[in-house]
Each structure stands twice: as C-alpha cells, then as structure tokens.
Design an enzyme around this catalytic site. Structure first.
Site, PDB file in Angstrom:
ATOM      1  N   SER A  61      -2.215 -30.443   6.832  1.00  0.00           N
ATOM      2  CA  SER A  61      -2.584 -29.476   5.884  1.00  0.00           C
ATOM      3  C   SER A  61      -1.457 -29.140   4.873  1.00  0.00           C
ATOM      4  CB  SER A  61      -3.100 -28.281   6.714  1.00  0.00           C
ATOM      5  OG  SER A  61      -2.020 -27.956   7.678  1.00  0.00           O
ATOM      6  N   ASN A 118      -1.905 -21.768  16.620  1.00  0.00           N
ATOM      7  CA  ASN A 118      -3.043 -20.904  16.507  1.00  0.00           C
ATOM      8  C   ASN A 118      -3.147 -19.502  16.188  1.00  0.00           C
ATOM      9  OD1 ASN A 118      -4.047 -23.350  16.982  1.00  0.00           O
ATOM     10  ND2 ASN A 118      -5.130 -22.690  19.174  1.00  0.00           N
ATOM     11  N   THR A 164     -33.607  -2.654 -22.049  1.00  0.00           N
ATOM     12  CA  THR A 164     -34.097  -3.254 -21.010  1.00  0.00           C
ATOM     13  C   THR A 164     -34.917  -4.538 -21.301  1.00  0.00           C
ATOM     14  OG1 THR A 164     -36.198  -1.990 -21.310  1.00  0.00           O
ATOM     15  CG2 THR A 164     -34.431  -0.851 -20.149  1.00  0.00           C
ATOM     16  N   HIS A 165     -34.906  -5.593 -20.451  1.00  0.00           N
ATOM     17  CA  HIS A 165     -35.550  -6.827 -20.678  1.00  0.00           C
ATOM     18  C   HIS A 165     -35.094  -7.296 -22.002  1.00  0.00           C
ATOM     19  CE1 HIS A 165     -38.919  -5.283 -17.951  1.00  0.00           C
ATOM     20  NE2 HIS A 165     -38.534  -4.203 -18.685  1.00  0.00           N
ATOM     21  N   SER A 174     -14.578 -25.599 -32.776  1.00  0.00           N
ATOM     22  CA  SER A 174     -15.179 -26.818 -32.439  1.00  0.00           C
ATOM     23  C   SER A 174     -14.699 -28.057 -33.146  1.00  0.00           C
ATOM     24  CB  SER A 174     -16.520 -26.902 -33.008  1.00  0.00           C
ATOM     25  OG  SER A 174     -17.280 -28.176 -33.248  1.00  0.00           O
ATOM     26  N   LYS A 215     -17.327 -23.088 -36.329  1.00  0.00           N
ATOM     27  CA  LYS A 215     -17.407 -22.263 -35.150  1.00  0.00           C
ATOM     28  C   LYS A 215     -16.283 -21.542 -34.595  1.00  0.00           C
ATOM     29  CE  LYS A 215     -20.394 -23.194 -32.576  1.00  0.00           C
ATOM     30  NZ  LYS A 215     -21.175 -24.218 -31.906  1.00  0.00           N
ATOM     31  N   ASN A 263     -15.854 -20.008 -30.862  1.00  0.00           N
ATOM     32  CA  ASN A 263     -16.797 -20.094 -29.873  1.00  0.00           C
ATOM     33  C   ASN A 263     -16.180 -19.167 -28.504  1.00  0.00           C
ATOM     34  OD1 ASN A 263     -18.781 -21.833 -30.770  1.00  0.00           O
ATOM     35  ND2 ASN A 263     -17.426 -23.631 -29.827  1.00  0.00           N
ATOM     36  N   GLU A 285     -17.547 -17.852 -21.531  1.00  0.00           N
ATOM     37  CA  GLU A 285     -18.347 -18.742 -20.687  1.00  0.00           C
ATOM     38  C   GLU A 285     -17.854 -19.294 -19.517  1.00  0.00           C
ATOM     39  OE1 GLU A 285     -19.247 -21.580 -24.049  1.00  0.00           O
ATOM     40  OE2 GLU A 285     -20.418 -20.134 -24.974  1.00  0.00           O
ATOM     41  N   TYR A 296     -10.124 -21.210  18.847  1.00  0.00           N
ATOM     42  CA  TYR A 296      -9.843 -22.008  17.623  1.00  0.00           C
ATOM     43  C   TYR A 296     -10.445 -23.480  17.703  1.00  0.00           C
ATOM     44  CZ  TYR A 296      -7.257 -24.540  14.112  1.00  0.00           C
ATOM     45  OH  TYR A 296      -6.635 -25.298  13.021  1.00  0.00           O
ATOM     46  N   GLN A 329      -9.450 -25.028   9.878  1.00  0.00           N
ATOM     47  CA  GLN A 329      -8.416 -25.420   8.807  1.00  0.00           C
ATOM     48  C   GLN A 329      -8.970 -25.593   7.120  1.00  0.00           C
ATOM     49  OE1 GLN A 329      -5.183 -28.264   9.571  1.00  0.00           O
ATOM     50  NE2 GLN A 329      -6.307 -29.377   8.235  1.00  0.00           N
ATOM     51  N   LYS A 384      -8.839 -22.913   4.100  1.00  0.00           N
ATOM     52  CA  LYS A 384      -7.789 -22.432   3.394  1.00  0.00           C
ATOM     53  C   LYS A 384      -7.979 -22.846   1.780  1.00  0.00           C
ATOM     54  CE  LYS A 384      -4.645 -22.207   6.699  1.00  0.00           C
ATOM     55  NZ  LYS A 384      -5.734 -22.585   7.730  1.00  0.00           N
TER      56      LYS A 384
HETATM   57  N1  ARG Z   1      -3.278 -26.347  10.043  1.00  0.00           N
HETATM   58  C1  ARG Z   1      -3.907 -25.596  11.076  1.00  0.00           C
HETATM   59  C2  ARG Z   1      -4.999 -24.755  10.505  1.00  0.00           C
HETATM   60  O1  ARG Z   1      -4.901 -24.665   9.201  1.00  0.00           O
HETATM   61  C3  ARG Z   1      -2.944 -24.892  12.028  1.00  0.00           C
HETATM   62  C4  ARG Z   1      -3.389 -24.650  13.260  1.00  0.00           C
HETATM   63  C5  ARG Z   1      -3.291 -25.945  14.007  1.00  0.00           C
HETATM   64  N2  ARG Z   1      -3.497 -25.647  15.437  1.00  0.00           N
HETATM   65  C6  ARG Z   1      -3.938 -26.550  16.203  1.00  0.00           C
HETATM   66  N3  ARG Z   1      -4.386 -26.158  17.440  1.00  0.00           N
HETATM   67  N4  ARG Z   1      -4.071 -27.940  15.879  1.00  0.00           N
HETATM   68  O2  ARG Z   1      -5.864 -24.189  11.157  1.00  0.00           O
END
Ligand code: ARG
Length: 464
Positions: free
Chosen positions: A23, A110, A155-156, A277, A283, A285, A290, A317, A322, A325
C-alpha cells in the site's frame, strides 16, 4: 522487498503478490501522521517504564530526523517498502539498530493504520471546514451587495415569483452552513484514539491509552479494541458529508451553467474561470462549473465503494480495509479542489442585474400578487386566481407584461382593479412586502444577513 514479517515463511513472496498487497504507493501520504503516532506511542512507553528515557529520546530524535528528511525530499519513500509503517520502522532500525526495534512494542499495524487514517481524516475535516467557511464568506458578500437585485425565482425551472439575488444566494449559504455543522458533528464523534487496541485484543503491556490519546489531541481512547481497529464509520460519515457538499456544489454549478447560457445571460463567468473552444472562436464555456458537477459522481462513488467494502467484513481487521484509502483520498482531494475553485469562480463572476430584472418583469412573476390584490378587495381567492389567469392569457396574446396593461384593459378583465394596482405589482413591492422570516424582502434579508454574519464570527473553525 522490505517487510516487517517473514519469520514463519519458507519462501519469498511472489512479486505480483507483493505488489498486489502493498500500500506504500498511496499510504505514503500519511508519513507525518505515522511518525506523529509513533512519537506519542514512544513517549507513553517510556512513561510506563517499557522504554528508558535514553531509548525514548533516541527514537524520537531519529523519527524527527526521518520526518525532516522526507519533508526536505532528501529521503525518498520508495516502493521497496510494503507500506508507510514498514518504511518508517525500517529507517529507524537502520539508524538506531536494536533500540529502533523496540518501537513496535505493544502495537500492531492494525491499530497503527487505524490511528494514521483517523489523524489524516481529522485534518481533512478541518481543512474542508475552513474552505467552506471561505466559500460562505464569498456568498455572504454577494448577499450584502444584492438585497435589491431583483430576479425571477423559479419552480420547475419556470419563472414563479420575484426574489432577489441576495435571497437566492442565501439558500446556498444555508446549505453550506449545514455542511459545516455536519463536519463539526463528525469531528466530535470520531475524535477518539484507537492506538493501544493492538491487533484486535488489546495488549498485555501496561499501556496508558489515555496518555497517547491526550498527546495526539483526542478526547480519549476508543472503548473496544476490536472496534478500535476495524471501525471505519467516521470515514463513511465524512464521505457522506463530502457527497452532500458535492451535491450542493453541483446544484449551484447547474444554476451557474444555466445563468451563463446565451439564453439567460444572468451572469458572466470571469475569463480566468472559463475556457474556449478549439474550433468555435465565439465560445466561452463554463467548464469549471461543469467539472464540479461532473466530479460529484466520483465522490458519491467513493461513499458507495466504502460502504460496500465494509458490509461483509467480520470482526476485526481484514485486509479489505486497506481499500479505504485510495478512494477516500481521491474524494477528499476532489471535494477540496471543487470548493476552492467554485469559490474563486463565484467571487469573480459578474451578475447582469438588468437582465435578471427584465427576466423577472417579463415572466408574470407578479401574477400571485395581482391575485392577492383582488383578494384584499373582497374577491374569493379561487375566483381571483381565475381572473388573473385570464389576464395572463390576454397579456401573452398582446405580448406584454401585466404592468404594461392600461387600467382600462385591466378593468375589462375585473372592475375591482384600481390605479393602485401598479404599485402593488411592481417588482419592488412584490419582493419587499414578503416580510416573513426567511422571505426575500430587504428587511427580512438584512435580519438574516446579520444572523449569518454572527454565525461566521462565532464559528471561525471547528473547536474541540
Ligand atoms: N496497509 C494496511 C492497511 O492499510 C496496514 C495494516 C496491515 N495489517 C495487516 N494485518 N496486514 O490496512
């Protein structure tokens, strides 16, 4: 491959497995939070006698060096490490040897990752709140300047009754104010420290969880170690709040796009916030609006993704987590970018006040007031509604506004109309006789503006 485990393995990890599992490419963004958490952990370990003062000082000094080098760009976080936790610990051990190996006492990745993500999210909540405050200031400024700028209310998407630009903006002020209140609620609910939860069942070391919580600015430790490591509710709540912010920005963007269209021409987006454009030279824009509208789906996607990821996870866990993220980081970056750009676009946008006013005039937005006039002169409302309906039909046929009819023409439709009708149905009167709280009259708006101003002064930021 630099990893923190391997003792019970007899083979090297397959290269693809290693990459799939790692990660570091995305969790490197919370190196600061990881080091901050480790420093608090080490201080606490020393306070309960697990580390000596010298060990504590050496580890903290080295962690701060690692932090400074990463910030300066002299120490690169590379993919050679599995995750940010491994990177920091490996670098510490490289520099301190055996003393560095004591850092992870009484801790699991964890609870470490649960802490890092919470610290990072807590900062994001504060940043988002600050940006919303700036947006509210831009909106309030427009409100103050435009309590007399008449425009049609819809409205509408059909012209309904006259309002003012201040009133229209005031609706968005309320939305973004509620968004800030939501962020505030989330902040207070999530501000508890998971560190010390261990892998799932706490630890046999005599950790002082209250101390680490305090050192890191939390209200206290989380109360169940299984929940501590596997709770991502706060992230789901934040993504939900970001989704609502994006929904508000998207509605506002849609209005800007409509108002900026050739047909409406209520506003002109500043050159700095529009694009051209490649083929059509005329144009200009509204791409920013948007894009804000378009990026909304991305933030909703993050919320639905995380809800889906979490729904099948047994305690405690599991590696699925993971996945929280990348999508969260993307949603946080996207929402913050959108708020900032939208505020800039709004701040520089020109309002074509004459066009807005003409549009209100030409859309029979005073028809309700004409009917109310008849009611005040004894005509039952349902009859008055019918009479003014016929009057509108007549005006459409004659291609004129109600105000443009002579008294003779008006009387031909209802003898109840008198000379004072013109004042009653003038745009100014229509707006300024709407005096209820929250209505568009200048008096009502000024009261609301004073309240909103006080709100901004009293809530400069989320305070713990
Ligand atoms: N990279 C892991 C995560 O984002 C960290 C925790 C890892 N824990 C494990 N038991 N492998 O969750």
């Amino acid at each position: 491959m630099a990893q923190l485990w391997g003792g019970r393995f007899t083979k090297e990890t397959d290269q693809l497995v290693y990459q799939f599992n790692a990660s570091i490419t995305f969790d490197k963004r919370f190196y600061k939070e990881d080091i901050q958490g480790s420093i608090a952990h080490v201080m606490m370990l020393a306070s309960v006698g697990i580390l000596t003062e010298e060990e504590k000082n050496a580890i903290i000094k080295t962690l701060n060096e690692i932090l400074a080098e990463v910030e300066a760009g002299t120490l690169e976080i590379t993919e050679e490490y599995e995750d940010i936790h491994s990177f920091v610990e490996a670098n510490l051990i490289d520099r301190l040897g055996d003393v560095g190996k004591k850092l992870h006492t009484g801790r699991s990745r964890n609870d470490q990752v649960a802490l890092d993500m919470r610290l990072y999210t807590r900062n994001q909540i504060l940043d988002t709140d600050e940006q919303l405050r700036e947006l509210l200031q831009v909106i309030l400024h427009i409100m103050k300047e435009n309590t007399q700028t008449i425009m049609p209310g819809f409205t509408h998407l059909q012209k309904a009754q006259p309002i003012t630009l201040a009133h229209h903006m005031g609706a968005y002020f309320e939305m973004f104010k509620r968004d800030r209140q939501r962020l505030n609620d989330i902040y207070h609910r999530m501000n508890y420290c998971p560190l010390g939860s261990g892998a799932l069942a706490g630890t046999t070391y005599p950790l002082n969880r209250g101390l680490t919580a305090e050192l890191l600015g939390f209200y206290g430790p989380t109360l169940n170690s299984m929940d501590g490591v596997s709770d991502r509710d706060y992230l789901i709540e934040f993504l939900s709040a970001l989704s609502t912010i994006m929904m508000h920005l998207s509605r506002f963007s849609e209005e800007v796009i409509i108002w900026n269209s050739n047909e409406y021409q209520f506003v002109e987006i500043d050159d700095a916030y529009s694009t051209g454009s490649s083929i059509m030279p005329q144009k200009k824009n509204p791409d920013i609006a948007e894009l804000v509208r378009g990026k909304t789906g991305r933030v909703y996607g993050a919320l639905i993704s995380l809800l889906t990821t979490m729904k099948g996870i047994p305690l405690a866990y599991n590696k699925d987590m993971q996945e929280d993220k990348e999508l969260s980081f993307d949603a946080m970056d996207t929402a913050k970018g959108c708020i900032a750009l939208f505020a800039g676009m709004l701040d520089t946008m020109k309002f074509n006040k004459d066009t807005m006013r003409k549009s209100a005039n030409n859309g029979f937005t005073n028809a309700t007031d004409a009917a109310d006039y008849l009611v005040k002169h004894g005509v039952p409302f349902r009859d008055a509604h019918g009479i003014v309906g016929r009057l509108v039909l007549y005006c459409i046929d004659q291609n004129k506004a109600i105000d443009d009819c002579s008294l003779e023409e008006l009387k031909a439709i209802s003898p109840v109309f008198e000379d004072d009708i013109y004042d009653v149905i003038s745009m100014e009167t229509c707006v300024n006789t709407r005096l209820t709280v929250g209505a568009p009259s200048k008096i009502s708006m000024e009261q609301v503006i004073a309240l909103e101003e006080r709100y901004l002064e009293e809530h400069p930021k989320i305070s713990s």
